[in-house]
Write a protein that holds these residues in place. Structure first.
Motif, mmCIF file in Angstrom:
data_model
loop_
_atom_site.group_PDB
_atom_site.id
_atom_site.type_symbol
_atom_site.label_atom_id
_atom_site.label_comp_id
_atom_site.label_asym_id
_atom_site.label_seq_id
_atom_site.Cartn_x
_atom_site.Cartn_y
_atom_site.Cartn_z
ATOM 1 N N ASP A 1 0.320 -5.871 -11.521
ATOM 2 C CA ASP A 1 -0.108 -5.459 -10.488
ATOM 3 C C ASP A 1 -0.084 -6.155 -9.171
ATOM 4 O O ASP A 1 -0.257 -7.316 -9.204
ATOM 5 C CB ASP A 1 -1.704 -5.054 -10.456
ATOM 6 C CG ASP A 1 -2.220 -3.863 -11.493
ATOM 7 O OD1 ASP A 1 -1.976 -2.636 -10.737
ATOM 8 O OD2 ASP A 1 -2.472 -4.012 -12.679
ATOM 9 N N ASN B 1 -0.402 -6.353 -5.167
ATOM 10 C CA ASN B 1 -1.368 -5.853 -4.034
ATOM 11 C C ASN B 1 -2.191 -4.709 -4.506
ATOM 12 O O ASN B 1 -2.250 -3.582 -3.696
ATOM 13 C CB ASN B 1 -0.382 -5.229 -2.821
ATOM 14 C CG ASN B 1 0.384 -6.382 -2.180
ATOM 15 O OD1 ASN B 1 0.073 -7.845 -2.246
ATOM 16 N ND2 ASN B 1 1.818 -6.090 -1.862
ATOM 17 N N GLY C 1 -5.074 -2.098 -4.817
ATOM 18 C CA GLY C 1 -5.851 -1.550 -4.112
ATOM 19 C C GLY C 1 -5.579 -1.430 -2.538
ATOM 20 O O GLY C 1 -6.490 -1.032 -1.648
ATOM 21 N N THR C 2 -4.428 -1.721 -2.167
ATOM 22 C CA THR C 2 -3.846 -1.554 -0.893
ATOM 23 C C THR C 2 -2.751 -0.603 -0.719
ATOM 24 O O THR C 2 -2.179 -0.137 -1.931
ATOM 25 C CB THR C 2 -3.118 -2.897 -0.580
ATOM 26 O OG1 THR C 2 -1.836 -3.376 -1.153
ATOM 27 C CG2 THR C 2 -4.222 -3.987 -0.723
ATOM 28 N N PRO C 3 -2.381 -0.052 0.519
ATOM 29 C CA PRO C 3 -1.218 0.864 0.404
ATOM 30 C C PRO C 3 -0.072 0.606 -0.145
ATOM 31 O O PRO C 3 0.711 1.207 -0.513
ATOM 32 C CB PRO C 3 -1.107 1.240 2.161
ATOM 33 C CG PRO C 3 -2.301 0.814 2.617
ATOM 34 C CD PRO C 3 -2.865 -0.365 1.651
ATOM 35 N N ASP C 4 0.178 -1.001 -0.136
ATOM 36 C CA ASP C 4 1.283 -1.241 -0.671
ATOM 37 C C ASP C 4 1.328 -1.663 -2.348
ATOM 38 O O ASP C 4 1.896 -2.657 -3.070
ATOM 39 C CB ASP C 4 1.792 -2.582 0.007
ATOM 40 C CG ASP C 4 3.380 -2.849 -0.367
ATOM 41 O OD1 ASP C 4 4.211 -1.860 -0.595
ATOM 42 O OD2 ASP C 4 3.655 -4.097 -0.340
ATOM 43 N N TRP C 5 0.275 -0.957 -2.918
ATOM 44 C CA TRP C 5 -0.067 -1.194 -4.402
ATOM 45 C C TRP C 5 1.335 -0.762 -5.218
ATOM 46 O O TRP C 5 1.689 0.216 -5.266
ATOM 47 C CB TRP C 5 -1.091 -0.664 -4.894
ATOM 48 C CG TRP C 5 -1.540 -0.960 -6.159
ATOM 49 C CD1 TRP C 5 -1.126 -1.618 -6.940
ATOM 50 C CD2 TRP C 5 -2.899 -0.194 -6.601
ATOM 51 N NE1 TRP C 5 -2.092 -1.771 -8.173
ATOM 52 C CE2 TRP C 5 -3.044 -0.934 -7.998
ATOM 53 C CE3 TRP C 5 -3.887 0.718 -6.438
ATOM 54 C CZ2 TRP C 5 -4.001 -0.515 -8.818
ATOM 55 C CZ3 TRP C 5 -4.696 0.841 -7.255
ATOM 56 C CH2 TRP C 5 -4.865 0.412 -8.303
ATOM 57 N N HIS C 6 1.697 -1.873 -6.130
ATOM 58 C CA HIS C 6 3.025 -1.504 -6.801
ATOM 59 C C HIS C 6 2.803 -2.159 -8.151
ATOM 60 O O HIS C 6 1.754 -2.888 -8.367
ATOM 61 C CB HIS C 6 4.171 -2.354 -6.216
ATOM 62 C CG HIS C 6 4.975 -1.699 -5.020
ATOM 63 N ND1 HIS C 6 4.214 -1.723 -3.798
ATOM 64 C CD2 HIS C 6 6.098 -0.735 -4.925
ATOM 65 C CE1 HIS C 6 4.997 -1.016 -3.025
ATOM 66 N NE2 HIS C 6 5.965 -0.636 -3.642
ATOM 67 N N HIS D 1 5.912 2.140 -7.012
ATOM 68 C CA HIS D 1 5.007 2.266 -6.227
ATOM 69 C C HIS D 1 3.667 3.107 -6.899
ATOM 70 O O HIS D 1 4.146 4.054 -7.642
ATOM 71 C CB HIS D 1 5.250 2.930 -4.950
ATOM 72 C CG HIS D 1 4.321 3.297 -4.104
ATOM 73 N ND1 HIS D 1 3.581 4.542 -3.770
ATOM 74 C CD2 HIS D 1 3.812 2.350 -2.845
ATOM 75 C CE1 HIS D 1 2.623 4.396 -2.700
ATOM 76 N NE2 HIS D 1 2.675 3.132 -2.265
ATOM 77 N N PRO E 1 -3.430 6.330 -6.567
ATOM 78 C CA PRO E 1 -4.337 4.923 -6.642
ATOM 79 C C PRO E 1 -5.581 5.413 -7.438
ATOM 80 O O PRO E 1 -6.159 6.427 -7.142
ATOM 81 C CB PRO E 1 -4.544 4.499 -5.205
ATOM 82 C CG PRO E 1 -3.504 5.255 -4.394
ATOM 83 C CD PRO E 1 -3.085 6.722 -5.195
#
Length: 257
Positions: A62, A64, A66-71, A84, A88
């Motif tokens: 995982d 990032n 919990g963030t908008p940039d979670w990948h 991406h 989430p």
């Protein structure tokens, strides 16, 4: 025997012949279908982030969370696949559980003319090779989590990444929007395939598309099924006429003694 009964008897004989021919042809076509076309699938989900596939290590990380940039980064041998997180989940959940709504890692196998139980047994015994793939579901581009766009299934896209000797083979299909009895449009999920079955794992249960079963035994029967039905109805109707009691001829009052 009057004319009506003679006609009914002729129809009964022809219907019986038609019924026998259609049933015989139907049985032969279904048997040939089961020998040639019947395909079954076996799936087993992997939830761990670190494992091996045919001796090649696989590591899922995982980035990032919990963030908008979670990948997610999937390292397979020398290959790295970056995905991406399209739906989430809770980043505190263990292993890959946080990604169940949009991603699954599936071991699978497919075979013809055998039951699912037999296929599972042959996979365990090593007689049928296992394959490994990642399937993902992406909502309509720009959809916000928890909004109405999440259930706009006509905009969903499915990506399939099959693990192949240290590399990934990629395919993409969209949600099938046609009726179950029609061919899917170009680029949509094809029915009766492992991709169709795998896509169900990342699709909400109430939104799963209907598998058309294009080559099931019912379709293999073809014209023989309606022919047998019509022959049966004609046969029963004509028999009823033949065995019906004859009506007494009425006599006029002047003919009575």
């Amino acid at each position: 025997m009057n004319t009506a009964r003679r006609i009914a008897l002729a129809v009964a004989l022809l219907s019986a012949a038609g019924l026998g021919l259609s049933v015989y042809t139907m049985a032969r076509r279904v048997a040939e279908h089961n020998q040639r076309e019947r395909k079954v699938y076996f799936f087993k989900e992997i939830l761990k982030k670190d494992f091996e596939f045919k001796g090649v290590p696989v590591h899922i990380t995982d980035i990032n969370p919990g963030t908008p940039d979670w990948h997610l980064n999937i390292a397979y041998g020398a290959e790295n696949l970056r995905l991406h997180v399209s739906v989430p989940g809770n980043p505190k959940l263990p292993d890959l559980v946080a990604h169940n709504d949009w991603l699954r890692v599936l071991l699978f196998a497919e075979a013809r003319h055998m039951t699912a139980a037999t296929l599972e047994q042959k996979v365990r015994e090593g007689e049928v090779p296992e394959r490994l793939a990642i399937v993902t579901r992406s909502p309509l581009p720009g959809a916000e989590p928890g909004k109405w766009q999440d259930v706009w299934k006509s905009g969903w896209a499915y990506d399939f990444y099959e693990f192949d000797d240290g590399h990934f083979k990629h395919e993409r299909f969209t949600y099938p929007t046609g009726k179950p009895d029609r061919e899917p449009k170009p680029g949509q999920l094809p029915a009766d395939t492992w991709q169709f079955q795998a896509a169900s794992a990342v699709t909400p249960q109430t939104q799963r598309p209907s598998n058309r079963f294009t080559m099931d035994a019912l379709n293999a029967a073809g014209w023989t099924l309606p022919a047998a039905a019509w022959s049966t109805m004609l046969l029963l109707g004509s028999i009823a006429i033949v065995v019906a009691p004859a009506r007494r001829r009425s006599t006029s009052p002047s003919q009575r003694p």
